[in-house]
Design a protein around this motif. Structure first.
Motif, PDB file in Angstrom:
ATOM      1  N   VAL A   1       0.904  -1.414  -0.132  1.00 57.64           N
ATOM      2  CA  VAL A   1      -0.570  -0.085  -0.026  1.00 57.64           C
ATOM      3  C   VAL A   1       0.893   1.140  -0.084  1.00 57.64           C
ATOM      4  O   VAL A   1       1.661   1.114   0.956  1.00 57.64           O
ATOM      5  CB  VAL A   1      -1.129  -0.008   1.355  1.00 57.64           C
ATOM      6  CG1 VAL A   1      -1.663   1.022   0.943  1.00 57.64           C
ATOM      7  CG2 VAL A   1      -1.771  -1.129   1.082  1.00 57.64           C
ATOM      8  N   VAL A   2       0.038   2.211  -1.429  1.00 59.14           N
ATOM      9  CA  VAL A   2       1.169   3.935  -0.929  1.00 59.14           C
ATOM     10  C   VAL A   2       0.610   4.312  -1.817  1.00 59.14           C
ATOM     11  O   VAL A   2      -0.399   4.718  -2.141  1.00 59.14           O
ATOM     12  CB  VAL A   2       2.223   2.994  -2.543  1.00 59.14           C
ATOM     13  CG1 VAL A   2       2.777   4.760  -2.680  1.00 59.14           C
ATOM     14  CG2 VAL A   2       3.518   1.863  -2.662  1.00 59.14           C
ATOM     15  N   SER A   3       0.774   4.997  -0.205  1.00 58.21           N
ATOM     16  CA  SER A   3       0.029   6.284  -0.045  1.00 58.21           C
ATOM     17  C   SER A   3       0.430   7.319  -1.348  1.00 58.21           C
ATOM     18  O   SER A   3       1.312   7.727  -2.098  1.00 58.21           O
ATOM     19  CB  SER A   3      -0.072   7.412   1.379  1.00 58.21           C
ATOM     20  OG  SER A   3       1.449   7.879   0.928  1.00 58.21           O
ATOM     21  N   GLU A   4      -0.975   7.844  -1.556  1.00 61.50           N
ATOM     22  CA  GLU A   4      -0.453   9.164  -2.504  1.00 61.50           C
ATOM     23  C   GLU A   4       0.690  10.120  -2.387  1.00 61.50           C
ATOM     24  O   GLU A   4       1.066  11.051  -3.173  1.00 61.50           O
ATOM     25  CB  GLU A   4      -1.896   9.838  -3.415  1.00 61.50           C
ATOM     26  CG  GLU A   4      -2.627   8.916  -3.954  1.00 61.50           C
ATOM     27  CD  GLU A   4      -4.382   9.768  -4.341  1.00 61.50           C
ATOM     28  OE1 GLU A   4      -3.845  10.607  -4.241  1.00 61.50           O
ATOM     29  OE2 GLU A   4      -5.362   8.406  -5.013  1.00 61.50           O
ATOM     30  N   SER A   5       0.243  10.752  -1.104  1.00 57.26           N
ATOM     31  CA  SER A   5       1.273  12.327  -0.713  1.00 57.26           C
ATOM     32  C   SER A   5       1.848  11.623   0.683  1.00 57.26           C
ATOM     33  O   SER A   5       1.678  11.251   1.628  1.00 57.26           O
ATOM     34  CB  SER A   5       0.553  12.822   0.063  1.00 57.26           C
ATOM     35  OG  SER A   5      -0.506  12.127   1.390  1.00 57.26           O
TER      36      SER A   5
ATOM     37  N   HIS B   1      16.326 -17.811  -9.602  1.00 58.16           N
ATOM     38  CA  HIS B   1      14.490 -19.149 -10.242  1.00 58.16           C
ATOM     39  C   HIS B   1      13.209 -18.838  -9.824  1.00 58.16           C
ATOM     40  O   HIS B   1      12.950 -19.209 -10.290  1.00 58.16           O
ATOM     41  CB  HIS B   1      15.059 -20.255 -10.057  1.00 58.16           C
ATOM     42  CG  HIS B   1      15.565 -20.510  -8.607  1.00 58.16           C
ATOM     43  ND1 HIS B   1      16.287 -20.059  -7.258  1.00 58.16           N
ATOM     44  CD2 HIS B   1      14.305 -21.281  -7.650  1.00 58.16           C
ATOM     45  CE1 HIS B   1      15.475 -20.870  -6.260  1.00 58.16           C
ATOM     46  NE2 HIS B   1      14.495 -21.031  -6.577  1.00 58.16           N
ATOM     47  N   VAL B   2      13.836 -17.649  -9.319  1.00 58.12           N
ATOM     48  CA  VAL B   2      12.321 -17.274  -8.318  1.00 58.12           C
ATOM     49  C   VAL B   2      11.160 -16.442  -9.429  1.00 58.12           C
ATOM     50  O   VAL B   2      12.122 -14.655  -9.689  1.00 58.12           O
ATOM     51  CB  VAL B   2      12.066 -16.976  -6.709  1.00 58.12           C
ATOM     52  CG1 VAL B   2      10.491 -16.563  -6.597  1.00 58.12           C
ATOM     53  CG2 VAL B   2      12.604 -18.358  -6.069  1.00 58.12           C
ATOM     54  N   ASP B   3      10.165 -16.154  -9.888  1.00 54.76           N
ATOM     55  CA  ASP B   3       9.504 -14.903 -10.353  1.00 54.76           C
ATOM     56  C   ASP B   3       9.104 -14.400  -9.778  1.00 54.76           C
ATOM     57  O   ASP B   3       7.917 -14.893  -8.748  1.00 54.76           O
ATOM     58  CB  ASP B   3       8.186 -15.483 -11.739  1.00 54.76           C
ATOM     59  CG  ASP B   3       7.625 -15.023 -12.089  1.00 54.76           C
ATOM     60  OD1 ASP B   3       8.164 -13.471 -12.724  1.00 54.76           O
ATOM     61  OD2 ASP B   3       6.713 -14.850 -12.254  1.00 54.76           O
ATOM     62  N   VAL B   4       9.567 -12.780  -9.516  1.00 53.07           N
ATOM     63  CA  VAL B   4       9.366 -11.959  -8.498  1.00 53.07           C
ATOM     64  C   VAL B   4       7.951 -10.837  -9.454  1.00 53.07           C
ATOM     65  O   VAL B   4       8.752 -10.499 -10.286  1.00 53.07           O
ATOM     66  CB  VAL B   4      10.280 -10.893  -7.951  1.00 53.07           C
ATOM     67  CG1 VAL B   4      10.188 -10.199  -7.120  1.00 53.07           C
ATOM     68  CG2 VAL B   4      11.411 -11.461  -7.270  1.00 53.07           C
ATOM     69  N   GLN B   5       7.171 -10.532  -8.700  1.00 52.93           N
ATOM     70  CA  GLN B   5       5.808  -9.596  -9.217  1.00 52.93           C
ATOM     71  C   GLN B   5       5.995  -8.745  -7.921  1.00 52.93           C
ATOM     72  O   GLN B   5       5.599  -8.966  -6.970  1.00 52.93           O
ATOM     73  CB  GLN B   5       5.142 -10.018  -9.711  1.00 52.93           C
ATOM     74  CG  GLN B   5       5.575 -11.310 -10.596  1.00 52.93           C
ATOM     75  CD  GLN B   5       3.360 -12.238 -11.531  1.00 52.93           C
ATOM     76  OE1 GLN B   5       2.512 -11.641 -10.554  1.00 52.93           O
ATOM     77  NE2 GLN B   5       3.949 -12.712 -11.767  1.00 52.93           N
ATOM     78  N   PHE B   6       5.180  -7.821  -8.205  1.00 56.39           N
ATOM     79  CA  PHE B   6       5.072  -6.365  -7.315  1.00 56.39           C
ATOM     80  C   PHE B   6       3.528  -5.877  -7.601  1.00 56.39           C
ATOM     81  O   PHE B   6       3.333  -5.201  -9.098  1.00 56.39           O
ATOM     82  CB  PHE B   6       5.996  -5.174  -6.885  1.00 56.39           C
ATOM     83  CG  PHE B   6       7.461  -6.178  -6.826  1.00 56.39           C
ATOM     84  CD1 PHE B   6       7.734  -6.242  -5.311  1.00 56.39           C
ATOM     85  CD2 PHE B   6       8.617  -6.482  -7.298  1.00 56.39           C
ATOM     86  CE1 PHE B   6       9.088  -6.302  -4.760  1.00 56.39           C
ATOM     87  CE2 PHE B   6       9.516  -6.441  -7.056  1.00 56.39           C
ATOM     88  CZ  PHE B   6       9.704  -6.356  -5.306  1.00 56.39           C
ATOM     89  N   VAL B   7       2.607  -5.792  -6.817  1.00 57.14           N
ATOM     90  CA  VAL B   7       1.168  -5.586  -7.220  1.00 57.14           C
ATOM     91  C   VAL B   7       0.681  -4.058  -5.825  1.00 57.14           C
ATOM     92  O   VAL B   7       0.735  -4.186  -4.602  1.00 57.14           O
ATOM     93  CB  VAL B   7      -0.039  -6.475  -6.709  1.00 57.14           C
ATOM     94  CG1 VAL B   7      -0.739  -6.090  -6.839  1.00 57.14           C
ATOM     95  CG2 VAL B   7       0.605  -7.703  -7.779  1.00 57.14           C
ATOM     96  N   TYR B   8       1.157  -2.864  -6.541  1.00 58.13           N
ATOM     97  CA  TYR B   8       1.227  -2.373  -5.566  1.00 58.13           C
ATOM     98  C   TYR B   8      -0.352  -1.403  -5.501  1.00 58.13           C
ATOM     99  O   TYR B   8      -0.741  -1.297  -6.828  1.00 58.13           O
ATOM    100  CB  TYR B   8       1.961  -0.479  -5.221  1.00 58.13           C
ATOM    101  CG  TYR B   8       3.410  -1.129  -5.115  1.00 58.13           C
ATOM    102  CD1 TYR B   8       3.659  -2.029  -4.018  1.00 58.13           C
ATOM    103  CD2 TYR B   8       4.419  -0.441  -5.687  1.00 58.13           C
ATOM    104  CE1 TYR B   8       4.921  -2.815  -4.055  1.00 58.13           C
ATOM    105  CE2 TYR B   8       5.766  -1.045  -5.837  1.00 58.13           C
ATOM    106  CZ  TYR B   8       5.847  -1.805  -4.417  1.00 58.13           C
ATOM    107  OH  TYR B   8       7.183  -2.104  -3.514  1.00 58.13           O
ATOM    108  N   GLU B   9      -0.927  -0.852  -4.308  1.00 61.35           N
ATOM    109  CA  GLU B   9      -2.453  -0.727  -3.973  1.00 61.35           C
ATOM    110  C   GLU B   9      -1.737   1.196  -3.975  1.00 61.35           C
ATOM    111  O   GLU B   9      -1.632   1.284  -3.289  1.00 61.35           O
ATOM    112  CB  GLU B   9      -3.555  -0.415  -3.301  1.00 61.35           C
ATOM    113  CG  GLU B   9      -3.885  -2.333  -3.870  1.00 61.35           C
ATOM    114  CD  GLU B   9      -4.593  -2.974  -2.069  1.00 61.35           C
ATOM    115  OE1 GLU B   9      -5.155  -2.295  -1.965  1.00 61.35           O
ATOM    116  OE2 GLU B   9      -4.581  -4.151  -2.423  1.00 61.35           O
TER     117      GLU B   9
END
Length: 423
Positions: free
Chosen positions: A386-390, A415-423
């Motif tokens: 969770v990333v705040s706008e301000s 060997h590990v697939d890394v993904q990032f999901v930010y809100e």
């Protein structure tokens, strides 16, 4: 197209579903017209499909629907969903249902009428297999007269019904396998608002937006249970150990009493929930066949107890998916890595990790590292944040520091697939 049998054209029109599209398509030629009249299987009137529905008077709508339905023969599926439309006359709706009921296998019904139309009286003792009912009232259920011998799936949304009538309705459906209850209005018969349901055939139960003092479910063949947006003081579940998928989302339960053996449980998905870890672990500890475990935004209301990954590793040897969110409470800052520092047992079958935070701090990357060390055969990791706008300067620095830490860490796990999901 001229060589297509009229029955095939009827199937094509049935896949259009929306009545307006079917009527337009039927004007193509005589053959298509014949297919619409004699071989149409599914017809849908939905106020969301055509905004003009909401602009027409109810009397005009009734005439259009009546003309369209009465030109068909042998409809197997009928959907009448009229949200945001004024009340229809009961006589018109009864005429539609009486005309189609002998051949219907599925009915989607959301129509407000004056007076209320008793769907059970009209559709009972027919071939109905699926009934989706909304904004209706059900009273005085008689399982002997209002019997649904073929019904397998029942969904009630915003329906007024008493606990007794709901249980009697299940009794009237000897083959029912799926039950959905969405924001039902349960009639109060005593000081407490309680629902007690019993079924020998139910395999799937979905309950949403319900607030009760007590909900008791006895289902010997239940395989899937999903509770969402519910507030229950007491929830009781009893059966014969057939439950395989258990999901709770944004649920408040003061007392969770599961008598049903959980030996065959394969999936546990709990989010936005507060529970005592020791009691929750007691419920699931014998689920040795568990393959998927998700604990997301779960607060464990204990003074000293934590989620114990050592116990999870030992008790769930077949686990292949694990999802945990990182929750930092002030009183736990010293023991935030307790998730993985106790014990050294690995989770060899875990191939996918879902990890997330709501408040990022300097310990999160260490927590991720501990989990990676336990999952020896990991193939994929998804990090949710969770990333705040301000963002303040401190938050920006923290995110940058975390990114650098993860880059360094993942060099050891190429060997590990890394993904990032930010809100």
């Amino acid at each position: 197209m001229d060589r297509l049998p009229v029955e095939v054209i009827g199937n094509i029109l049935s896949h259009l579903r929306a009545a307006r599209d079917v009527v337009i398509a039927s004007t193509t030629c005589r053959k298509w017209r014949e297919a619409c009249l004699k071989h149409l299987h599914m017809l849908s009137f939905n106020s969301d499909d055509w905004p003009v529905f909401r602009d027409l008077t109810t009397s005009r709508l009734e005439i259009l629907i009546t003309q369209t339905i009465f030109q068909t023969k042998g409809l197997q599926g009928l959907s009448i969903l009229m949200d945001g439309v004024d009340e229809f006359s009961a006589s018109a709706v009864i005429a539609w249902l009486m005309y189609t009921r002998e051949t219907l296998s599925c009915l989607f019904y959301n129509v407000r009428t004056t007076p209320n139309v008793n769907i059970l009286d009209i559709c009972a003792r027919q071939k109905l297999e699926l009934l989706v009912l909304a904004h209706n009232s059900i009273t005085g259920v008689d399982p002997n007269y209002q019997r649904f011998g073929f019904l397998k799936s029942l969904s009630l949304s915003y329906v007024s019904i008493s606990s007794l009538d709901l249980n009697l309705l299940l009794t009237a459906c000897p083959k029912i396998e799926s039950l959905g209850l969405i924001s039902p209005e349960i009639a109060i018969t005593d000081a407490q608002v309680t629902v007690e349901l019993t079924s020998q055939t139910l395999k799937m139960v979905y309950i949403e937006a319900i607030s009760l003092d007590k909900f008791s479910l006895e289902a010997d063949n239940l395989e899937k249970l999903h509770l969402k947006d519910c507030a229950l003081e007491l929830f009781e579940l009893s059966g014969k150990g057939t439950l395989k998928h258990f999901k709770m989302d944004d649920v408040s339960i003061l007392h969770l009493d599961i008598i049903d053996p959980m030996d065959d449980l394969e999936t546990i998905d709990v989010s936005n929930f507060t529970i005592i870890w020791s009691k929750f672990y007691q419920v699931i500890s014998k689920s040795s066949r568990l393959k998927r475990l998700r604990l997301w935004n779960v607060v464990f209301d204990d003074e000293v107890d934590f989620v114990d990954l050592e116990l999870i590793a030992l008790c769930f040897p077949e686990l292949n998916y694990l999802a945990l969110s990182y929750e930092l409470r002030d009183e736990l800052k010293e023991g935030v890595l307790h998730y993985c520092l106790q014990g050294s047992s690995s989770m060899e079958n875990v191939t996918v990790l879902d990890l997330g935070w709501t408040v990022l701090d300097e310990h999160f990357s260490d927590w991720v590292e501990c989990l990676l060390e336990r999952c020896l055969n990991l193939e994929k990791i998804v990090i949710h944040g969770v990333v705040s706008e301000s963002k303040t300067h401190v938050e920006c620095h923290m995110l940058a520091s975390f990114t650098s830490s993860i880059v360094r860490l993942m060099r050891r796990y190429i060997h590990v697939d890394v993904q990032f999901v930010y809100e």
